[in-house]
Motif scaffolding. Structure first.
Motif, PDB file in Angstrom:
ATOM      1  N   ALA A  45      34.350  37.189  30.808  1.00  0.00           N
ATOM      2  CA  ALA A  45      33.873  37.401  32.178  1.00  0.00           C
ATOM      3  C   ALA A  45      34.214  36.200  33.052  1.00  0.00           C
ATOM      4  O   ALA A  45      34.681  36.353  34.187  1.00  0.00           O
ATOM      5  N   ALA A  46      33.967  34.992  32.515  1.00  0.00           N
ATOM      6  CA  ALA A  46      34.295  33.779  33.269  1.00  0.00           C
ATOM      7  C   ALA A  46      35.802  33.675  33.502  1.00  0.00           C
ATOM      8  O   ALA A  46      36.252  33.270  34.585  1.00  0.00           O
ATOM      9  N   ALA A  76      40.466  33.934  37.091  1.00  0.00           N
ATOM     10  CA  ALA A  76      41.776  34.527  37.366  1.00  0.00           C
ATOM     11  C   ALA A  76      41.767  35.290  38.688  1.00  0.00           C
ATOM     12  O   ALA A  76      42.752  35.258  39.439  1.00  0.00           O
ATOM     13  N   THR A  77      40.671  35.956  39.002  1.00  0.00           N
ATOM     14  CA  THR A  77      40.583  36.699  40.258  1.00  0.00           C
ATOM     15  C   THR A  77      40.636  35.759  41.451  1.00  0.00           C
ATOM     16  O   THR A  77      41.302  36.016  42.459  1.00  0.00           O
ATOM     17  N   GLN A 132      51.060  36.992  35.981  1.00  0.00           N
ATOM     18  CA  GLN A 132      50.373  36.341  34.875  1.00  0.00           C
ATOM     19  C   GLN A 132      48.857  36.436  35.035  1.00  0.00           C
ATOM     20  O   GLN A 132      48.120  36.704  34.081  1.00  0.00           O
ATOM     21  N   LEU A 133      48.381  36.229  36.250  1.00  0.00           N
ATOM     22  CA  LEU A 133      46.944  36.312  36.504  1.00  0.00           C
ATOM     23  C   LEU A 133      46.425  37.729  36.297  1.00  0.00           C
ATOM     24  O   LEU A 133      45.319  37.933  35.777  1.00  0.00           O
ATOM     25  N   MET A 134      47.211  38.726  36.705  1.00  0.00           N
ATOM     26  CA  MET A 134      46.788  40.113  36.486  1.00  0.00           C
ATOM     27  C   MET A 134      46.727  40.434  34.992  1.00  0.00           C
ATOM     28  O   MET A 134      45.845  41.163  34.535  1.00  0.00           O
ATOM     29  N   SER A 135      47.651  39.859  34.221  1.00  0.00           N
ATOM     30  CA  SER A 135      47.618  40.042  32.770  1.00  0.00           C
ATOM     31  C   SER A 135      46.366  39.406  32.172  1.00  0.00           C
ATOM     32  O   SER A 135      45.732  39.967  31.264  1.00  0.00           O
ATOM     33  N   GLU A 136      46.000  38.219  32.685  1.00  0.00           N
ATOM     34  CA  GLU A 136      44.791  37.561  32.200  1.00  0.00           C
ATOM     35  C   GLU A 136      43.546  38.393  32.511  1.00  0.00           C
ATOM     36  O   GLU A 136      42.637  38.518  31.677  1.00  0.00           O
ATOM     37  N   ILE A 137      43.498  38.962  33.702  1.00  0.00           N
ATOM     38  CA  ILE A 137      42.355  39.805  34.068  1.00  0.00           C
ATOM     39  C   ILE A 137      42.312  41.045  33.178  1.00  0.00           C
ATOM     40  O   ILE A 137      41.239  41.465  32.713  1.00  0.00           O
ATOM     41  N   GLU A 138      43.485  41.630  32.928  1.00  0.00           N
ATOM     42  CA  GLU A 138      43.539  42.811  32.049  1.00  0.00           C
ATOM     43  C   GLU A 138      43.059  42.460  30.640  1.00  0.00           C
ATOM     44  O   GLU A 138      42.284  43.213  30.040  1.00  0.00           O
TER      45      GLU A 138
END
Length: 474
Positions: free
Chosen positions: A171-172, A177-178, A293-299
């Motif tokens: 969650a953190a 990432a968001t 990359q950030l979207m992958s981290e959120i996914e």
């Protein structure tokens, strides 16, 4: 002709030695002397508890049903010992079935008393004693239930703490990432606006968009480099960027290297874009790579949360029937996830036989067993300073007609004198306030009484194994 005892013969039995003649007369007229041959069954476990028995002669044995086998718990020839409906004095509120089996080992005679009448008479003869016994009997029942509930709450607290810890990390990560993604999108819009102000020719914009897509495709297939190789690759990119006057090249080199882009690829960009737009175009592509990359981290983070929620649902068995056909590995996997924080610092080895077929039982209750065994193993490998170290082994096998689940640890072991008491209620080796002493007792009752299985421990220093055997057939 029925055989009856005299008052003196009854008084010779230690159970009745203090009774007066009127009470002995009642026993004499209501009791019946019954003879049994060797190996005859007097009563069987689970049958309605209709009679109270007192041994007059011969030898008898008491057995309990454990996983379909009759296990002898005692054998005696002492005159006056009793069995059967021993809780008749509490009436219908007590146990209404025999809790064990009773058979003659040699030819034997027993005094048989009708349970209902005998229980009523005992309540009339000794009202104060019966009140005290009822208080003890029901008090212990209530106490066991309350402490059992506390044990279940402690187990729930253990897995809840682990689940909270496990959920907090992804969650953190998703929140971080968001926030970073919002910043990268803002920069992309800004850089795109700058490029638009330059009134790019359509062919240049098309080439730039194509190179952006190609960079994103390279990023999805890029191999992870060692630290040394990554440093070398970044140095090459920094040199290339500095030679072309790109500002702050050390900021651009890491994401380009992570995406697998080389100076040769950057030269393709330089060939398509005017020199004065090279840095803007390059930063636009870097922002695109970082956004991806950030979207992958959120996914990944949200997928982890979804996995944890699924494990919690599997662990609690929400929306499922209490008794069902299930794969024991699903419960073990869910419990490991829920116990993740409790097992930090330990090496967890899973030696699982995935060819084992599903069994029938109560998976929600068995998950409590796995929690108790894993918690005990983790405690055994926790030092005085609170640091955990060692190897926890989770193993499944077929063992004859049973499915074997084994939880092993490399802790100090259970001494032989404690091993005999380890499944007793309220017995614990944990410090005051850390254990109720009911975890293994509850686990034993779930495995043995609810599933007709077996729970035992084998232990020596450095190798302790709790073994749960569950019948493959219901």
């Amino acid at each position: 002709m029925a055989v009856t005892l005299t008052n003196d013969e009854l008084r010779a039995l230690f159970l009745f030695e203090a009774l007066d003649d009127d009470k002995l007369e009642w026993l004499r007229t209501h009791g019946e002397v019954v003879s049994y041959d060797a190996a005859d069954s007097v009563f069987a476990e689970g049958d309605p508890a209709t009679c109270f028995y007192v041994l007059l002669s011969g030898e008898v044995s008491v057995t309990r049903n454990v996983r379909g086998d009759q296990v002898e718990t005692s054998r005696t020839s002492q005159v006056g010992v009793y069995g059967g409906a021993t809780q008749a004095y509490v009436g219908e509120r007590g146990t209404t079935t025999y809790v064990n089996s009773f058979r003659a080992v040699t030819p034997a005679t027993l005094l048989q008393l009708p349970a209902a009448e005998f229980g009523a008479q005992v309540r009339e003869w000794f009202p104060m004693a019966v009140h005290l016994l009822e208080g003890l009997y029901f008090g212990l029942q209530q106490s066991n239930e309350l402490v059992g509930q506390r044990e279940r709450l402690l187990a729930l607290g253990t897995v809840t703490a682990g689940l909270t810890h496990e959920l907090n990390n992804p969650a953190a990560a998703a929140v971080r990432a968001t926030s970073a993604l919002r910043e990268r999108v803002r920069k992309m819009h800004h850089k795109l606006a700058m490029l638009a102000d330059q009134q790019l020719e359509p062919k240049v914009l098309t080439a730039l968009a194509g190179l952006q897509d190609d960079a994103l495709a390279c990023a999805t297939t890029a191999e992870d480099l060692s630290a040394l190789a990554a440093n070398d690759a970044e140095d090459e990119l920094v040199d290339w960027l500095e030679d072309r006057g790109v500002g702050a090249p050390w900021d651009l080199a890491p994401p380009l290297t992570a995406a697998g882009l080389t100076p040769a690829w950057l030269q393709r960009l330089a060939d398509e874009v005017p020199a004065h737009l090279l840095e803007s175009g390059l930063r636009w592509i870097v922002y695109s790579l970082e956004t991806e990359q950030l979207m992958s981290e959120i996914e990944d983070a949200t997928q982890r949360i979804s996995t944890l929620v699924g494990a919690a649902k599997q662990y609690s068995q929400m929306d499922r029937a209490a008794q069902q056909t299930f794969d024991v590995h699903e419960g073990l996997k869910a419990t490991l996830v829920m116990m993740g924080r409790k097992l930090e610092g330990l090496e967890v080895v899973k030696d699982l036989d995935r060819t084992l077929l599903p069994i029938q039982g109560y998976p929600g209750e068995l998950n409590q067993v796995w929690t108790n065994l894993l918690d005990n193993a983790a405690h055994a490998m926790t030092g005085p300073d609170g640091v955990r170290s060692g190897t926890l082994t989770l193993r499944t096998r077929r063992d004859g007609d049973s499915l074997l689940v084994e939880v092993g640890d490399t802790g100090p072991g259970v001494p032989p004198d404690l091993r005999r008491r380890i499944f007793e209620p309220f017995f614990t080796t944990k410090p005051v306030g850390e254990g109720t002493g009911l975890g293994l007792d509850i686990s034993f009752r779930i495995v043995v009484n609810r599933h007709g299985g077996d729970l035992r421990v084998e232990s020596e220093p450095g190798d302790t194994r709790f073994q749960v055997r569950l019948p493959l057939r219901p």
